[in-house]
Design an enzyme around this catalytic site. Sequence first.
Site, PDB file in Angstrom:
ATOM      1  N   ASP A   1       0.952  -1.161   0.086  1.00 47.50           N
ATOM      2  CA  ASP A   1      -0.046  -0.277  -0.001  1.00 47.50           C
ATOM      3  C   ASP A   1       0.878   1.222   0.160  1.00 47.50           C
ATOM      4  O   ASP A   1       1.840   1.430   1.015  1.00 47.50           O
ATOM      5  CB  ASP A   1      -1.006   0.082   1.248  1.00 47.50           C
ATOM      6  CG  ASP A   1      -2.019   1.169   1.108  1.00 47.50           C
ATOM      7  OD1 ASP A   1      -1.694   2.095   0.719  1.00 47.50           O
ATOM      8  OD2 ASP A   1      -3.263   0.576   1.645  1.00 47.50           O
TER       9      ASP A   1
ATOM     10  N   LYS B   1      -1.777   9.703   0.605  1.00 50.92           N
ATOM     11  CA  LYS B   1      -1.803  11.133   1.324  1.00 50.92           C
ATOM     12  C   LYS B   1      -0.721  11.302   2.339  1.00 50.92           C
ATOM     13  O   LYS B   1      -0.042  10.252   2.833  1.00 50.92           O
ATOM     14  CB  LYS B   1      -3.307  10.905   1.984  1.00 50.92           C
ATOM     15  CG  LYS B   1      -4.406  10.957   1.232  1.00 50.92           C
ATOM     16  CD  LYS B   1      -5.822  10.943   2.002  1.00 50.92           C
ATOM     17  CE  LYS B   1      -6.934  10.946   1.035  1.00 50.92           C
ATOM     18  NZ  LYS B   1      -8.120  10.761   1.967  1.00 50.92           N
TER      19      LYS B   1
ATOM     20  N   THR C   1       1.501  -9.115 -12.604  1.00 50.26           N
ATOM     21  CA  THR C   1       0.156  -9.395 -11.942  1.00 50.26           C
ATOM     22  C   THR C   1      -0.952  -8.738 -12.946  1.00 50.26           C
ATOM     23  O   THR C   1      -0.583  -8.081 -13.958  1.00 50.26           O
ATOM     24  CB  THR C   1       0.085  -8.664 -10.830  1.00 50.26           C
ATOM     25  OG1 THR C   1       0.121  -7.014 -11.055  1.00 50.26           O
ATOM     26  CG2 THR C   1       1.101  -9.025  -9.629  1.00 50.26           C
ATOM     27  N   LYS C   2      -2.068  -9.175 -12.895  1.00 48.46           N
ATOM     28  CA  LYS C   2      -3.102  -8.776 -13.810  1.00 48.46           C
ATOM     29  C   LYS C   2      -3.130  -7.221 -13.575  1.00 48.46           C
ATOM     30  O   LYS C   2      -3.483  -6.529 -14.707  1.00 48.46           O
ATOM     31  CB  LYS C   2      -4.492  -9.289 -13.495  1.00 48.46           C
ATOM     32  CG  LYS C   2      -5.272  -9.069 -11.901  1.00 48.46           C
ATOM     33  CD  LYS C   2      -6.513  -9.659 -12.031  1.00 48.46           C
ATOM     34  CE  LYS C   2      -7.053  -9.279 -10.297  1.00 48.46           C
ATOM     35  NZ  LYS C   2      -8.343  -9.815 -10.008  1.00 48.46           N
TER      36      LYS C   2
END
EC number: 2.1.1.33
Length: 244
Positions: free
Chosen positions: A149, A153, A222-223
């Site tokens: 992740d 912000k 990855t997709k």
Amino acid sequence: MSDTPQSPAQDSLAEHDEARPMRTVKSFVMRAGRMTEGQQRGLDLGWPKFGLELSDEVQDFDAIFGRQAPRTFEIGFGMGHSTLEMAAAAPDIDFIGVEVHKPGVGALLNGLLTQGLGNVRVYSCDALEVLRHCVADASLDRLLLFFPDPWHKKRHHKRRIVQPEFAELVRRKLKVGGVLHMATDWEPYAEHMLDVMSAAPGYRNQAEDGRFVPRPQERPVTKFERRGERLGHGVWDLKFERVD
């Protein structure tokens, strides 16, 4: 609240989640998710075979896997597609995968059962706690951190897993010559990773230009990466080798 009873595997996973003290700042958010039939099968049948519980003691992974082999530790394997692909392609390597999202854990476990793979073990908890308590120093050949992740912000940047403390923890757990391999599709996070790791003692950037390496063949596409490529988005890979 749901009145649906939990499976034994879910009870086992919940026990160590509730027993451990929470870290002040988490790099992840626990998400609720519905289980598919296959994911539930993975938890029910696969967890007793491949699942590991968080412990306060260093684990003997040679005994757990039943052999001595190069060892790869993966933080946040998502739905497990890349882990399955890597494990199937490298049966001589043992993989330890950590993921907090239960449907993802179930999906990987179901894949291990379906494909008959035996070189993967799974934790479902905070990966940093596993590194701190369960993994011996200088015991890992690779540590993988793919698409964490990015916490876009600015006020959330403190939640990013790649921080100086993370770099030092990983350095201790890697063998000399072991490699931390990171990948992200968010360029500002790639620059953040590069800044943190370039300042971290005991590492050498494997990129020839001192920045990013070309996409390594051993990292599955990855997709989301394929979709990003169609949209013109980039992916940045970093490899830092422990030298001290």
